[in-house]
Enzyme design. Structure first.
Site, PDB file in Angstrom:
ATOM      1  N   GLY A  12       0.787  -1.230   0.000  1.00  0.00           N
ATOM      2  CA  GLY A  12       0.000   0.000   0.000  1.00  0.00           C
ATOM      3  C   GLY A  12       0.819   1.281   0.000  1.00  0.00           C
ATOM      4  O   GLY A  12       0.246   2.366  -0.103  1.00  0.00           O
ATOM      5  N   ALA A  13       2.143   1.177   0.076  1.00  0.00           N
ATOM      6  CA  ALA A  13       2.963   2.405   0.086  1.00  0.00           C
ATOM      7  C   ALA A  13       2.724   3.226  -1.186  1.00  0.00           C
ATOM      8  O   ALA A  13       2.574   4.454  -1.126  1.00  0.00           O
ATOM      9  CB  ALA A  13       4.440   2.058   0.229  1.00  0.00           C
ATOM     10  N   GLY A  14       2.676   2.533  -2.303  1.00  0.00           N
ATOM     11  CA  GLY A  14       2.450   3.219  -3.581  1.00  0.00           C
ATOM     12  C   GLY A  14       1.085   3.878  -3.625  1.00  0.00           C
ATOM     13  O   GLY A  14       0.933   4.988  -4.151  1.00  0.00           O
ATOM     14  N   ASP A  15       0.090   3.223  -3.066  1.00  0.00           N
ATOM     15  CA  ASP A  15      -1.272   3.783  -3.078  1.00  0.00           C
ATOM     16  C   ASP A  15      -1.368   4.982  -2.137  1.00  0.00           C
ATOM     17  O   ASP A  15      -2.056   5.959  -2.440  1.00  0.00           O
ATOM     18  CB  ASP A  15      -2.283   2.702  -2.669  1.00  0.00           C
ATOM     19  CG  ASP A  15      -2.184   1.476  -3.568  1.00  0.00           C
ATOM     20  OD1 ASP A  15      -1.824   1.634  -4.750  1.00  0.00           O
ATOM     21  OD2 ASP A  15      -2.439   0.361  -3.079  1.00  0.00           O
TER      22      ASP A  15
HETATM   23  P1  ATP Z   1       3.221  -0.977  -3.585  1.00  0.00           P
HETATM   24  O1  ATP Z   1       2.985  -1.678  -4.890  1.00  0.00           O
HETATM   25  O2  ATP Z   1       3.889  -1.824  -2.532  1.00  0.00           O
HETATM   26  O3  ATP Z   1       2.014  -0.263  -3.039  1.00  0.00           O
HETATM   27  P2  ATP Z   1       4.954   0.755  -5.164  1.00  0.00           P
HETATM   28  O4  ATP Z   1       5.999  -0.172  -5.651  1.00  0.00           O
HETATM   29  O5  ATP Z   1       3.909   1.229  -6.062  1.00  0.00           O
HETATM   30  O6  ATP Z   1       4.286   0.182  -3.825  1.00  0.00           O
HETATM   31  P3  ATP Z   1       6.989   2.146  -3.729  1.00  0.00           P
HETATM   32  O7  ATP Z   1       8.013   2.705  -4.618  1.00  0.00           O
HETATM   33  O8  ATP Z   1       7.306   0.905  -2.973  1.00  0.00           O
HETATM   34  O9  ATP Z   1       5.639   2.035  -4.555  1.00  0.00           O
HETATM   35  O10 ATP Z   1       6.568   3.202  -2.621  1.00  0.00           O
HETATM   36  C1  ATP Z   1       6.007   4.471  -2.879  1.00  0.00           C
HETATM   37  C2  ATP Z   1       6.688   5.517  -2.041  1.00  0.00           C
HETATM   38  O11 ATP Z   1       6.590   5.155  -0.652  1.00  0.00           O
HETATM   39  C3  ATP Z   1       8.174   5.627  -2.327  1.00  0.00           C
HETATM   40  O12 ATP Z   1       8.391   6.558  -3.359  1.00  0.00           O
HETATM   41  C4  ATP Z   1       8.725   6.105  -0.979  1.00  0.00           C
HETATM   42  O13 ATP Z   1       8.631   7.487  -0.850  1.00  0.00           O
HETATM   43  C5  ATP Z   1       7.807   5.430   0.024  1.00  0.00           C
HETATM   44  N1  ATP Z   1       8.430   4.176   0.484  1.00  0.00           N
HETATM   45  C6  ATP Z   1       8.219   2.926   0.017  1.00  0.00           C
HETATM   46  N2  ATP Z   1       9.019   2.030   0.653  1.00  0.00           N
HETATM   47  C7  ATP Z   1       9.746   2.734   1.543  1.00  0.00           C
HETATM   48  C8  ATP Z   1      10.745   2.400   2.516  1.00  0.00           C
HETATM   49  N3  ATP Z   1      11.164   1.151   2.662  1.00  0.00           N
HETATM   50  N4  ATP Z   1      11.274   3.406   3.264  1.00  0.00           N
HETATM   51  C9  ATP Z   1      10.858   4.683   3.119  1.00  0.00           C
HETATM   52  N5  ATP Z   1       9.928   5.055   2.222  1.00  0.00           N
HETATM   53  C10 ATP Z   1       9.365   4.108   1.442  1.00  0.00           C
END
Ligand code: ATP
Length: 319
Positions: free
Chosen positions: A256-259
């Site tokens: 959910g980080a990306g969302d």
């Molecule tokens: P997901 O598919 O798991 O929801 P994603 O791959 O679309 O995520 P990420 O790049 O993992 O997106 O995360 C989005 C943002 O969240 C990153 O740009 C960063 O700012 C933050 N983030 C993600 N993981 C971390 C981490 N391990 N430490 C700090 N910030 C993080």
């Protein structure tokens, strides 16, 4: 008007109680509401923004549970419909020892895939300041046509189109088909967010380089973001590009980080779309979105981990 309408799938993830074991070996699973477009709608609402979700659920206990979760989180559900026959989609997750997730989907077909054009709440779509979507809803008919029609209606009504393809390769008939279909709606979007993995999948380049990223820009695209997990995010507009570093946190579960990132970004754009034209203000907004992503990694699950404004301000002040 600052309404963000998010279109697509909502489902239940079955998350193993132990990581690093196979599905067969897992002693148990916990259910977790999922689906990137639904997560984005909740992320927006948690931050105090206005959001609506459009999608189809099974007329079963899981489907009604998911709609209740949206309502409890302040998401407008006027665009949620139920399928009498098909079930709510499920995904069984394997947590691999390296921390990556693998998905086994139950969609044969699931209700979300059966949304039709005639079931679209056009009035709601026309109210959107931002219309957000992914690519899973493009995989099969009739949902694919509903997705394309919804985009068209939103665009005609003057909405900003926001696209996070959110690649789930296991759902596509082939990688070529996934790539082709994801790119087929690329040029319609005004804001696009991809991850570094998606960048590699779409371009064949292992690391994010500016030249290739810039080649992904098109005339209507105001902002391209490439998230890099703990390395933060790269941004590209017609006039400037750069990186905003991530926050240092202790991640527990990155789901959910990306969302959370997208929800935060869209909240800010919905309030003032001119922020993308000024590099300093755009960087501020991305810093805010990075903070939201970072916070989301510090708790288990996606929806329970999404921050409110106060959580974010605390991290921003402390940094
Ligand atoms: P997901 O598919 O798991 O929801 P994603 O791959 O679309 O995520 P990420 O790049 O993992 O997106 O995360 C989005 C943002 O969240 C990153 O740009 C960063 O700012 C933050 N983030 C993600 N993981 C971390 C981490 N391990 N430490 C700090 N910030 C993080």
């Amino acid at each position: 008007n600052s309404l963000i309408v998010s279109f697509g799938e909502m489902l239940i993830d079955f998350v193993p109680t132990e990581s690093g074991v196979s599905l067969a070996e897992s002693p148990g699973f916990l259910k977790a509401p999922a689906g990137a477009p639904a997560n984005v709608a909740i992320a927006v609402s948690r931050l105090g923004g206005k959001s609506a979700f459009i999608g189809k659920l099974g007329d079963d206990e899981f489907g009604h549970m998911l709609k209740d979760i949206l309502i409890q989180n302040g998401v407008n559900c006027d665009g949620v419909v139920f399928d009498r026959a098909a079930r709510t989609a499920l995904a069984f997750i394997t947590l691999r020892p390296d921390g990556e997730r693998e998905f086994m989907f139950y969609r044969n077909p699931s209700a979300d895939m059966l949304l039709t054009e005639s079931e679209l709440n056009l009035e709601l779509i026309r109210k959107a300041k931002i219309f957000h979507y992914g690519s899973i809803s493009l995989i099969t008919e009739p949902c694919r046509s509903a997705h394309l029609r919804a985009m068209e209606v939103a665009k005609d009504a003057g909405a900003i189109l926001s696209y996070d393809p959110n690649l789930r390769l296991a759902l596509w008939p082939s990688a070529e088909e996934a790539r082709e279909q994801i790119m087929s709606i690329w040029e319609q979007a005004n804001v696009i967010k991809i991850s570094d993995n998606e960048f590699e999948f779409l371009t064949g380049h292992e690391t994010v380089d500016d030249e290739t990223a810039i080649s992904l820009m098109h005339s209507g695209l105001k902002l391209l973001l490439i998230t890099l997990g703990r390395h933060g995010c790269r941004y590209y507009t017609k006039h400037f590009h750069g990186t905003v570093e991530a926050f240092q946190v202790k991640p527990v579960d990155t789901t959910g980080a990306g969302d959370a990132f997208v929800g935060a970004l869209l909240c800010k754009i919905a309030k003032d779309e001119s922020i993308v034209e000024n590099e300093a203000s755009l960087k501020e907004v991305i810093r805010f979105a990075n903070a939201c992503g970072a916070i989301t990694t510090t708790k288990k699950g996606a929806i329970p981990a999404l921050p409110n404004e106060e959580d974010v301000l605390k991290l921003l002040r402390g940094a």
